[in-house]
Design an enzyme around this catalytic site. Sequence first.
Site, PDB file in Angstrom:
ATOM      1  CG  ASP A   1      18.845  -2.974  -0.045  1.00 45.11           C
ATOM      2  OD1 ASP A   1      18.807  -4.170  -0.531  1.00 45.11           O
ATOM      3  OD2 ASP A   1      19.525  -2.581   1.206  1.00 45.11           O
TER       4      ASP A   1
ATOM      5  CG  ASP B   1       5.897   1.291  -9.781  1.00 46.48           C
ATOM      6  OD1 ASP B   1       5.853   1.709 -11.015  1.00 46.48           O
ATOM      7  OD2 ASP B   1       5.788   2.293  -8.840  1.00 46.48           O
TER       8      ASP B   1
ATOM      9  CG  ASP C   1       9.558   4.520 -13.341  1.00 44.65           C
ATOM     10  OD1 ASP C   1       8.759   3.610 -13.814  1.00 44.65           O
ATOM     11  OD2 ASP C   1       9.325   5.577 -13.149  1.00 44.65           O
TER      12      ASP C   1
ATOM     13  CE  LYS D   1      15.324  -4.241   2.843  1.00 43.17           C
ATOM     14  NZ  LYS D   1      16.821  -3.697   2.617  1.00 43.17           N
TER      15      LYS D   1
HETATM   16  C1  IPM Z   1       3.478   1.585 -13.761  1.00 44.22           C
HETATM   17  C2  IPM Z   1       2.583   3.160 -13.257  1.00 44.22           C
HETATM   18  C3  IPM Z   1       1.496   2.563 -12.449  1.00 44.22           C
HETATM   19  C4  IPM Z   1       2.009   1.486 -11.407  1.00 44.22           C
HETATM   20  C5  IPM Z   1       0.691   3.646 -11.776  1.00 44.22           C
HETATM   21  C6  IPM Z   1       0.292   4.772 -12.907  1.00 44.22           C
HETATM   22  C7  IPM Z   1      -0.234   3.129 -10.860  1.00 44.22           C
HETATM   23  O1  IPM Z   1       3.622   3.379 -12.325  1.00 44.22           O
HETATM   24  O2  IPM Z   1       2.609   1.255 -14.465  1.00 44.22           O
HETATM   25  O3  IPM Z   1       4.495   1.526 -13.603  1.00 44.22           O
HETATM   26  O4  IPM Z   1       2.416   1.990 -10.299  1.00 44.22           O
HETATM   27  O5  IPM Z   1       1.934   0.284 -11.503  1.00 44.22           O
HETATM   28 MG    MG Z   2       5.662   2.762 -12.578  1.00 45.59          MG
END
Ligand code: IPM
Ligand code: MG
Length: 339
Positions: free
Chosen positions: A210, A234, A238, A179
């Site tokens: 973004d 992180d 996801d 960023k």
């Molecule tokens: C991940 C998880 C962890 C992170 C959490 C549980 C602390 O979300 O491994 O991605 O944020 O790294």
């Molecule tokens: Mg995570």
Amino acid sequence: MAPKIILLPGDGIGPEITGPAVEVLGAVTRLEYEEHLFGGASIDAHGTALTEETLEACRRADAVLLAAVGGPKWDTTDPTKPRPEQGLLGLRKGLGLYANLRPVRPLPALYDASPLKRERIEGTDLLVVRELTGGIYFGERTRTADSASDTCVYTRAEIERIARVAFAAARRRVTSVDKANVLETSRLWREVVSGLAADYDVPLDHLLVDNAAMQLVANPSDFDVILTENMFGDILSDEAAMITGSIGMLPSASLGSGGPGLFEPVHGSAPDIAGTGAANPLAMILSAALMLRHGLALESEAAAIESAVDRALSDGLRTSDLGGTASTRDATDAVLQQL
Ligand code: IPM
Ligand code: MG
């Protein structure tokens, strides 16, 4: 002597998916295991998510296989109360695991399980290289009744070592995500990564986070290696998980310089389905495969597990997160049968 593995089943579905991973590992190689309480389970027993003894045991092991931590029982906004996640962060920091590798490779058999259209995800094979021991996760924090702060710090050396991991892993290119239009740490990040690019024969681009979030769902197959800092990694990992149809499919490897690595699924402890026998064990089984490859240099055994998972899915294996009815036991048996 068989390599020594520390098992950290943790909380929620953790214990239910650890057994299957051990069964699958047992079908390809002989390992020695030592199990420790971790996360919420360790808070209940010892008042802390990671005991000094468990951290020491991990340091002495050949690799650490972790399932998941956390759950409503330990959820608190009280800064003085222990949290399960502190165990995970303490372990990453304590073992110096600065490089988190999160491969995202949707299987053709699962193309229709993804919320994205098949045409968009076809051919996607990307790797998120997330910096894991720096940034806002580990900066100084302050808290009063009415204000709070988290500090994001990165040093040149921290950026360099993770960038080298990304360049070494890339086949087509490295996309560095930051960023830099707002954050000073991102401007240093961009400068350091750009400076290293000359050492490698891999094209480099930069994307603002973004925009990267948008491109990841618009054109996922354009990416090869995504190199990014702790917090952005992180979030983006996801998001990237959904390309495979379910976060229940994504394994990860966390590596440092020389010591034991930590291998864990990207997903959490899924307290809502814990104890129902419905959890998808595949991310955990695939994490065990990454442990064989990156932690124990057992490449053909790792590939055997991955290909058994592929074939089980091609044969129709679907747990509930993938829209099916297979239980944890069914999924484990399907993989074992293929092996
Ligand atoms: C991940 C998880 C962890 C992170 C959490 C549980 C602390 O979300 O491994 O991605 O944020 O790294
Ligand atoms: Mg995570």
